[in-house]
Write an enzyme that holds these catalytic residues in place. Structure first.
Site, PDB file in Angstrom:
ATOM      1  N   GLU A  18     -12.427  -3.341  -2.025  1.00 21.38           N
ATOM      2  CA  GLU A  18     -11.696  -3.321  -3.232  1.00 21.38           C
ATOM      3  C   GLU A  18     -11.436  -4.378  -4.607  1.00 21.38           C
ATOM      4  OE1 GLU A  18      -7.061  -3.511  -2.263  1.00 21.38           O
ATOM      5  OE2 GLU A  18      -7.646  -4.721  -3.712  1.00 21.38           O
ATOM      6  N   ALA A  52       1.940  -2.409 -10.431  1.00 18.31           N
ATOM      7  CA  ALA A  52       2.840  -1.391 -10.165  1.00 18.31           C
ATOM      8  C   ALA A  52       3.558  -1.361 -11.209  1.00 18.31           C
ATOM      9  CB  ALA A  52       3.489  -2.292  -9.061  1.00 18.31           C
ATOM     10  N   ARG A 108       3.211   3.435  -2.849  1.00 20.44           N
ATOM     11  CA  ARG A 108       4.727   3.653  -3.743  1.00 20.44           C
ATOM     12  C   ARG A 108       4.187   2.063  -4.816  1.00 20.44           C
ATOM     13  NH1 ARG A 108       9.327   0.969  -0.643  1.00 20.44           N
ATOM     14  NH2 ARG A 108       7.703  -1.486  -1.394  1.00 20.44           N
ATOM     15  N   ALA A 128       5.306   6.959  -1.014  1.00 19.07           N
ATOM     16  CA  ALA A 128       3.224   7.718  -1.611  1.00 19.07           C
ATOM     17  C   ALA A 128       3.916   8.781  -0.948  1.00 19.07           C
ATOM     18  CB  ALA A 128       2.682   6.213  -0.576  1.00 19.07           C
ATOM     19  N   TYR A 149      -0.499   0.596   7.608  1.00 14.46           N
ATOM     20  CA  TYR A 149       0.558  -1.232   8.152  1.00 14.46           C
ATOM     21  C   TYR A 149      -0.380  -1.159   9.478  1.00 14.46           C
ATOM     22  CZ  TYR A 149       1.250  -0.756   3.339  1.00 14.46           C
ATOM     23  OH  TYR A 149       1.228  -0.563   1.970  1.00 14.46           O
ATOM     24  N   HIS A 153       5.086  -1.467   7.425  1.00  9.64           N
ATOM     25  CA  HIS A 153       5.143  -2.350   6.520  1.00  9.64           C
ATOM     26  C   HIS A 153       6.451  -3.361   6.153  1.00  9.64           C
ATOM     27  CE1 HIS A 153       6.921  -1.645   2.602  1.00  9.64           C
ATOM     28  NE2 HIS A 153       5.934  -1.902   1.705  1.00  9.64           N
ATOM     29  N   GLN A 180      -3.788  -2.292   5.637  1.00 10.00           N
ATOM     30  CA  GLN A 180      -3.657  -3.405   4.818  1.00 10.00           C
ATOM     31  C   GLN A 180      -4.122  -4.120   5.833  1.00 10.00           C
ATOM     32  OE1 GLN A 180      -2.709  -5.386   2.582  1.00 10.00           O
ATOM     33  NE2 GLN A 180      -0.317  -5.323   2.520  1.00 10.00           N
ATOM     34  N   GLN A 216      -6.002 -19.754   0.229  1.00 18.04           N
ATOM     35  CA  GLN A 216      -6.014 -17.858   0.239  1.00 18.04           C
ATOM     36  C   GLN A 216      -5.560 -17.231   1.637  1.00 18.04           C
ATOM     37  OE1 GLN A 216     -10.337 -16.435   0.862  1.00 18.04           O
ATOM     38  NE2 GLN A 216      -9.727 -14.411   0.481  1.00 18.04           N
ATOM     39  N   LYS A 276     -15.433 -10.695  -5.568  1.00 22.47           N
ATOM     40  CA  LYS A 276     -16.733 -11.290  -5.890  1.00 22.47           C
ATOM     41  C   LYS A 276     -18.377 -10.638  -4.705  1.00 22.47           C
ATOM     42  CE  LYS A 276     -14.311 -15.868  -4.512  1.00 22.47           C
ATOM     43  NZ  LYS A 276     -13.171 -16.289  -3.950  1.00 22.47           N
TER      44      LYS A 276
HETATM   45  P1  FAD Z   1       4.663   4.017   1.826  1.00 25.41           P
HETATM   46  O1  FAD Z   1       4.445   5.079   1.901  1.00 25.41           O
HETATM   47  O2  FAD Z   1       5.945   4.537   0.266  1.00 25.41           O
HETATM   48  O3  FAD Z   1       6.297   2.915   2.682  1.00 25.41           O
HETATM   49  C1  FAD Z   1       6.815   1.532   1.805  1.00 25.41           C
HETATM   50  C2  FAD Z   1       8.092   1.739   2.779  1.00 25.41           C
HETATM   51  O4  FAD Z   1       9.057   3.009   2.870  1.00 25.41           O
HETATM   52  C3  FAD Z   1       7.424   1.589   4.181  1.00 25.41           C
HETATM   53  O5  FAD Z   1       8.708   0.797   5.201  1.00 25.41           O
HETATM   54  C4  FAD Z   1       7.535   2.918   5.156  1.00 25.41           C
HETATM   55  O6  FAD Z   1       7.506   3.123   6.170  1.00 25.41           O
HETATM   56  C5  FAD Z   1       8.815   3.199   3.817  1.00 25.41           C
HETATM   57  N1  FAD Z   1       8.243   5.063   4.021  1.00 25.41           N
HETATM   58  C6  FAD Z   1       7.355   5.592   3.733  1.00 25.41           C
HETATM   59  N2  FAD Z   1       7.195   6.961   4.082  1.00 25.41           N
HETATM   60  C7  FAD Z   1       8.895   7.378   4.201  1.00 25.41           C
HETATM   61  C8  FAD Z   1       9.370   8.827   4.123  1.00 25.41           C
HETATM   62  N3  FAD Z   1       9.056   9.644   3.731  1.00 25.41           N
HETATM   63  N4  FAD Z   1      10.293   8.921   4.695  1.00 25.41           N
HETATM   64  C9  FAD Z   1      11.459   7.344   4.206  1.00 25.41           C
HETATM   65  N5  FAD Z   1      10.529   5.917   4.725  1.00 25.41           N
HETATM   66  C10 FAD Z   1       9.132   5.736   4.212  1.00 25.41           C
HETATM   67  N6  FAD Z   1       0.517  -2.436  -4.766  1.00 25.41           N
HETATM   68  C11 FAD Z   1       0.240  -2.073  -5.549  1.00 25.41           C
HETATM   69  O7  FAD Z   1       0.848  -2.491  -7.080  1.00 25.41           O
HETATM   70  N7  FAD Z   1      -0.924  -1.788  -6.377  1.00 25.41           N
HETATM   71  C12 FAD Z   1      -2.417  -1.673  -5.576  1.00 25.41           C
HETATM   72  O8  FAD Z   1      -3.417  -0.802  -6.511  1.00 25.41           O
HETATM   73  C13 FAD Z   1      -2.472  -1.582  -4.155  1.00 25.41           C
HETATM   74  N8  FAD Z   1      -3.182  -0.898  -3.805  1.00 25.41           N
HETATM   75  C14 FAD Z   1      -3.178  -1.470  -2.427  1.00 25.41           C
HETATM   76  C15 FAD Z   1      -3.820  -0.482  -1.346  1.00 25.41           C
HETATM   77  C16 FAD Z   1      -3.884  -0.472   0.036  1.00 25.41           C
HETATM   78  C17 FAD Z   1      -4.838  -0.552   1.408  1.00 25.41           C
HETATM   79  C18 FAD Z   1      -2.790  -1.217   0.325  1.00 25.41           C
HETATM   80  C19 FAD Z   1      -2.580  -1.386   2.059  1.00 25.41           C
HETATM   81  C20 FAD Z   1      -1.960  -1.746   0.157  1.00 25.41           C
HETATM   82  C21 FAD Z   1      -2.114  -1.558  -1.397  1.00 25.41           C
HETATM   83  N9  FAD Z   1      -0.620  -2.418  -2.373  1.00 25.41           N
HETATM   84  C22 FAD Z   1      -0.401  -1.629  -3.599  1.00 25.41           C
HETATM   85  C23 FAD Z   1       0.564  -2.646  -1.939  1.00 25.41           C
HETATM   86  C24 FAD Z   1       1.966  -1.464  -1.529  1.00 25.41           C
HETATM   87  O9  FAD Z   1       1.922  -0.522  -2.810  1.00 25.41           O
HETATM   88  C25 FAD Z   1       3.081  -1.850  -1.055  1.00 25.41           C
HETATM   89  O10 FAD Z   1       2.337  -2.137   0.618  1.00 25.41           O
HETATM   90  C26 FAD Z   1       3.826  -1.601  -1.279  1.00 25.41           C
HETATM   91  O11 FAD Z   1       5.650  -2.436  -0.331  1.00 25.41           O
HETATM   92  C27 FAD Z   1       3.781   0.178  -0.127  1.00 25.41           C
HETATM   93  O12 FAD Z   1       3.288   1.183  -1.040  1.00 25.41           O
HETATM   94  P2  FAD Z   1       3.008   2.371   0.161  1.00 25.41           P
HETATM   95  O13 FAD Z   1       2.620   2.991  -0.863  1.00 25.41           O
HETATM   96  O14 FAD Z   1       2.657   2.021   1.776  1.00 25.41           O
HETATM   97  O15 FAD Z   1       4.293   2.459   0.348  1.00 25.41           O
END
Ligand code: FAD
Length: 288
Positions: A18, A52, A108, A128, A149, A153, A180, A216, A276
Site C-alpha cells: 500500500e 475519506a 466506506r 462498501a 477484518y 470491524h 486489515q 508506530q 518505504k
Molecule cells: P464497510 O464494509 O461498509 O463496513 C463498515 C461497517 O458496516 C462494519 O462494521 C460492517 O460490519 C458494517 N457493514 C458492512 N456492510 C454492511 C451491510 N451491507 N449491512 C449492514 N452493515 C454492514 N480508509 C480510508 O479512508 N481510505 C482508504 O484508502 C482506506 N483503505 C483501506 C484499505 C484496507 C485494506 C482496509 C482494511 C481499510 C481501509 N480504510 C481506508 C479504512 C476503512 O475505510 C475503515 O475501516 C472503515 O471504517 C470501514 O470501511 P469498509 O469499506 O470496510 O466499510
C-alpha cells in the site's frame, strides 16, 4: 496488466503493498522516485489510498497515474464513499478509468473528525457493499476489491454479523479481499476459514505491517483495533529505545508472520509499508 483477480490462484502467493498520498508537498514530490523504486522491487500490484471525505483525492489520482503509466506498476485505487454523493463517485471512477486504472478497492471510509453527523449520514452509499454493487452494475470495467477484518470491524456488534457483512460484500461484486493489518495469524486464518465455510471463494490477501518503531505500534493499535501478542510486545520493550534494533526485529517479526501465512496457504501478502519501498524489498526477498 489488467484485473488483479487473475494474479491469484496460479500456485504462488500474490505480493502487493500500500502507498498513501503524502500530506507534505516535499514528500509528495518524492513519491515518484519511491514508485520507480517499487517498480524495480516488483510487487504484483500496489494499492493507493484515498482520503475519506475527499481529502487528497486529487493526489491519489496523480499517484495512480504515475504508478500505472510511468512506473509501469499494476494499480488498485482505493475509493471511499464517506462524504461523497453518487455523482462525485461516478466522476472519481471516470477519472480512474481515463488514466487506465482497472482495479478499485471499494470502501466506506472512516469519518474525518471535522465531518458533521449530517454529512456522515447523508452519503449515498451506506456501506462498501452498496458501492461495490453500483460499480459492478454500471459495467465500468473495474475489478472491485473489498476490505475485511480479522479482528472484526470495530463497529460490528459481533464476529458473525461482520462475517455476514463481508459475505454480502463479496456477493455485491468484490472479487478479491484485502485484510486489515493484524499481528496474530490465527485471527486471519480463522476469518478465511469462516469465509470458505460460507462459500466465499474470492482470494483474501493478508495485511501485514512491519513495525519499525514503538511509536508506530501505538498509533497502529489505536487505529486498527488489533491486538499485540506477547512476542511483539517483548520486541518493543527490549528494543523500542534503539531505532536500528527495533527496525531489525520489527521486520523479522513481519517476515516470520508472512512465512507462516504462506505455509498455511494464504492467497496473498499485502504489506503496509508506510511509503518505504525498502521494507517491501527486504520482506519480499525473505519470503519469495
Ligand atoms: P464497510 O464494509 O461498509 O463496513 C463498515 C461497517 O458496516 C462494519 O462494521 C460492517 O460490519 C458494517 N457493514 C458492512 N456492510 C454492511 C451491510 N451491507 N449491512 C449492514 N452493515 C454492514 N480508509 C480510508 O479512508 N481510505 C482508504 O484508502 C482506506 N483503505 C483501506 C484499505 C484496507 C485494506 C482496509 C482494511 C481499510 C481501509 N480504510 C481506508 C479504512 C476503512 O475505510 C475503515 O475501516 C472503515 O471504517 C470501514 O470501511 P469498509 O469499506 O470496510 O466499510
Amino acid at each position: 496488466m489488467g484485473s488483479v483477480k487473475d494474479l491469484y490462484g496460479k500456485g504462488r502467493v500474490v505480493l502487493s503493498c500500500e502507498i498513501y498520498p503524502p500530506k507534505k508537498e516535499d514528500e509528495f514530490l518524492n513519491i515518484h522516485a519511491k514508485l520507480d523504486r517499487l517498480a524495480e522491487i516488483g510487487p504484483d500490484f500496489v494499492s493507493i489510498t484515498y482520503g475519506a471525505g475527499g481529502s487528497n483525492a486529487g493526489k491519489a489520482i496523480d499517484i495512480a497515474d504515475y504508478a500505472k503509466n510511468k512506473a509501469g506498476l499494476e494499480v488498485v485505487s482505493h475509493i471511499t464513499s464517506v462524504g461523497f454523493s453518487r455523482a462525485d463517485l461516478t466522476e472519481g471512477l471516470r477519472k480512474f478509468q481515463e488514466i487506465g486504472v482497472e482495479n478499485v478497492l471499494a470502501l466506506r471510509g472512516d469519518r474525518p473528525q471535522t465531518m458533521s453527523d449530517e454529512q456522515f449520514n447523508s452519503r449515498d452509499f451506506q456501506h462498501a457493499s452498496d458501492m461495490a454493487s453500483f460499480i459492478t452494475e454500471n459495467n465500468m470495467g473495474f475489478t472491485v476489491l473489498g476490505a475485511c477484518y480479522p479482528h472484526r470491524h470495530p463497529e460490528a456488534l459481533n464476529d458473525e454479523i461482520d462475517l455476514e457483512n463481508t459475505v454480502t460484500k463479496v456477493n455485491s461484486g468484490c472479487q478479491v479481499l484485502i485484510s486489515q493489518l493484524f499481528f496474530e495469524n490465527d485471527y486471519f486464518l480463522r476469518l478465511v476459514d469462516n469465509l470458505r465455510k460460507k462459500g466465499v471463494t474470492a482470494p483474501v490477501s493478508a495485511g501485514i505491517m512491519p513495525i519499525t518503531s514503538a511509536k508506530q505500534l501505538g498509533t497502529t493499535v489505536t487505529l486498527s483495533g488489533t491486538t499485540v501478542p506477547e512476542e511483539l510486545a517483548s520486541i518493543i520493550s527490549k528494543h523500542g529505545d534503539n531505532p536500528e534494533e527495533m527496525r531489525k526485529y520489527g521486520i523479522e517479526y513481519a517476515i516470520k508472520q508472512s512465512r507462516e501465512l504462506i505455509e498455511k496457504g494464504a492467497d496473498g501478502i499485502h504489506l503496509y509499508i508506510m511509503n518505504k519501498p525498502e521494507l517491501a524489498a527486504t520482506i519480499y526477498d525473505a519470503i519469495k
